[in-house]
Design a protein around this motif. Structure first.
Motif, short mmCIF file in Angstrom:
data_model
loop_
_atom_site.label_atom_id
_atom_site.label_comp_id
_atom_site.label_asym_id
_atom_site.label_seq_id
_atom_site.Cartn_x
_atom_site.Cartn_y
_atom_site.Cartn_z
N MET A 127 0.82 -1.21 0.00
CA MET A 127 0.00 0.00 0.00
C MET A 127 0.86 1.26 0.00
N LYS A 128 2.12 1.10 -0.33
CA LYS A 128 3.06 2.21 -0.27
C LYS A 128 2.63 3.38 -1.16
N ARG A 129 1.97 3.07 -2.27
CA ARG A 129 1.64 4.12 -3.25
C ARG A 129 0.16 4.50 -3.31
N ASN A 130 -0.68 3.77 -2.57
CA ASN A 130 -2.11 4.09 -2.70
C ASN A 130 -2.68 4.83 -1.48
N GLY A 131 -1.89 4.96 -0.41
CA GLY A 131 -2.35 5.71 0.75
C GLY A 131 -3.46 5.05 1.54
N LYS A 132 -3.70 3.76 1.32
CA LYS A 132 -4.79 3.06 2.00
C LYS A 132 -4.33 2.23 3.20
N GLY A 133 -3.06 2.32 3.54
CA GLY A 133 -2.55 1.56 4.66
C GLY A 133 -3.08 2.08 6.00
N GLU A 134 -3.33 1.15 6.91
CA GLU A 134 -3.82 1.52 8.24
C GLU A 134 -3.04 0.74 9.30
N LEU A 135 -2.62 1.45 10.33
CA LEU A 135 -1.86 0.86 11.42
C LEU A 135 -2.54 1.24 12.74
N LYS A 136 -2.74 0.25 13.60
CA LYS A 136 -3.35 0.54 14.90
C LYS A 136 -2.52 -0.09 16.00
#
Length: 218
Positions: A127-136
Motif C-alpha cells: 500500500m506504499k503508493r495508494n495511501g490506503k494503509g492503516e496501522l493501529k
C-alpha cells in the motif's frame, strides 16, 4: 541460569536493539535521498537525530517509562509514514486505566518498535503508493499484564515462522527472550503472538502482533 547471568543476558539483548533499529531507519532515508528530495531528506535526518537520542538513552536502561516508549513509537511511525509515497493512517489507543500513569509504568526499551517496523515495512508494503494503509496500536491492561497489539491491514503473513524471524533480523527473537526474562521462567502464557487476520470467509485482512508485558509501576 543465575540472576546475575540473566541480568547480563538482558542487558545484551537491550543493547542489540540500538544498532538494528538505527541501521534500518538510516537505510530508509538513504533510499529516499536517491529520489532527489534533498530538503525533505534533511528534515527526516533532523527528526531521526532526535529519535536516535531517545533510542540511545532508552537502551542504556533495563526499563523505561511507557510514555517514552510511546513517544519513540510515534516518532518512528511518522518518519516511516513520510517515506511512503502517499502515507498511511495510524491510531494509538491506550487503556484509560493506564493513561494517567504512563510515566510511572515501566516496559523494556524498544519493545514495541520492531513489531511496528514489521507492520509498516512488510505488512503495508503493498500500500506504499495508494495511501490506503492503516496501522493501529492498542495498549490495554489484562490481568496485571500490559497487552499491546500492533495491527495492520496488509496482506497478512506470507512466510513461515522461521522465515519471519530471519527476515526480521534479531527483532522477534529478541523481544521474546526479553519478555521471558522479565516474566520469569514460570510464566506459562504465550508472550509474543504474530498472526494473519482473516474474516469469516477466510479472506486475509491484515496482520496482528500482540505481546504481554508484566505490569510494573514505580
Amino acid at each position: 541460569m543465575s540472576s546475575n547471568e540473566l541480568s547480563l543476558r538482558y542487558d545484551l539483548l537491550n543493547s542489540q536493539m540500538n544498532p538494528h533499529f538505527i541501521n534500518n531507519a538510516i537505510q530508509s532515508i538513504c533510499n529516499a535521498i536517491t529520489k532527489g528530495n534533498v530538503n525533505q531528506s534533511i528534515n527526516w535526518l533532523n527528526r531521526l537525530s532526535h529519535l536516535y537520542r531517545l533510542v540511545q538513552k532508552s537502551t542504556k536502561c533495563k526499563l523505561i517509562d511507557l510514555q517514552d516508549e510511546i513517544e519513540i513509537s510515534k516518532l518512528y511511525i511518522e518518519l516511516q509514514r513520510d517515506l511512503f509515497d502517499k502515507g498511511f493512517a495510524y491510531t494509538i489507543v491506550i487503556d484509560k486505566a493506564l493513561k494517567e500513569d504512563l510515566e510511572y509504568t515501566k516496559v523494556p526499551p524498544l519493545i514495541l518498535q520492531p513489531l511496528i517496523e514489521n507492520a509498516i515495512v512488510h505488512g503495508l508494503k503493498t500500500m506504499k503508493r495508494n495511501g490506503k494503509g492503516e496501522l493501529k496500536i492498542s495498549i490495554m491492561l489484562e490481568k496485571e499484564m500490559i497487552y499491546a497489539c500492533i495491527t495492520d491491514n496488509g496482506e497478512g503473513i506470507t512466510k513461515t515462522e522461521k522465515e519471519l524471524n530471519e527476515d526480521a533480523g534479531i527483532s522477534l527473537e529478541n523481544i521474546n527472550e526479553r519478555l521471558k526474562i522479565i516474566n520469569g521462567s514460570t510464566c506459562e502464557q504465550k508472550l509474543l503472538d504474530v498472526r494473519t487476520l482473516r474474516n469469516d470467509a477466510g479472506l486475509v485482512f491484515g496482520t496482528q502482533s500482540c505481546l504481554r508485558i508484566p505490569l510494573i509501576q514505580i
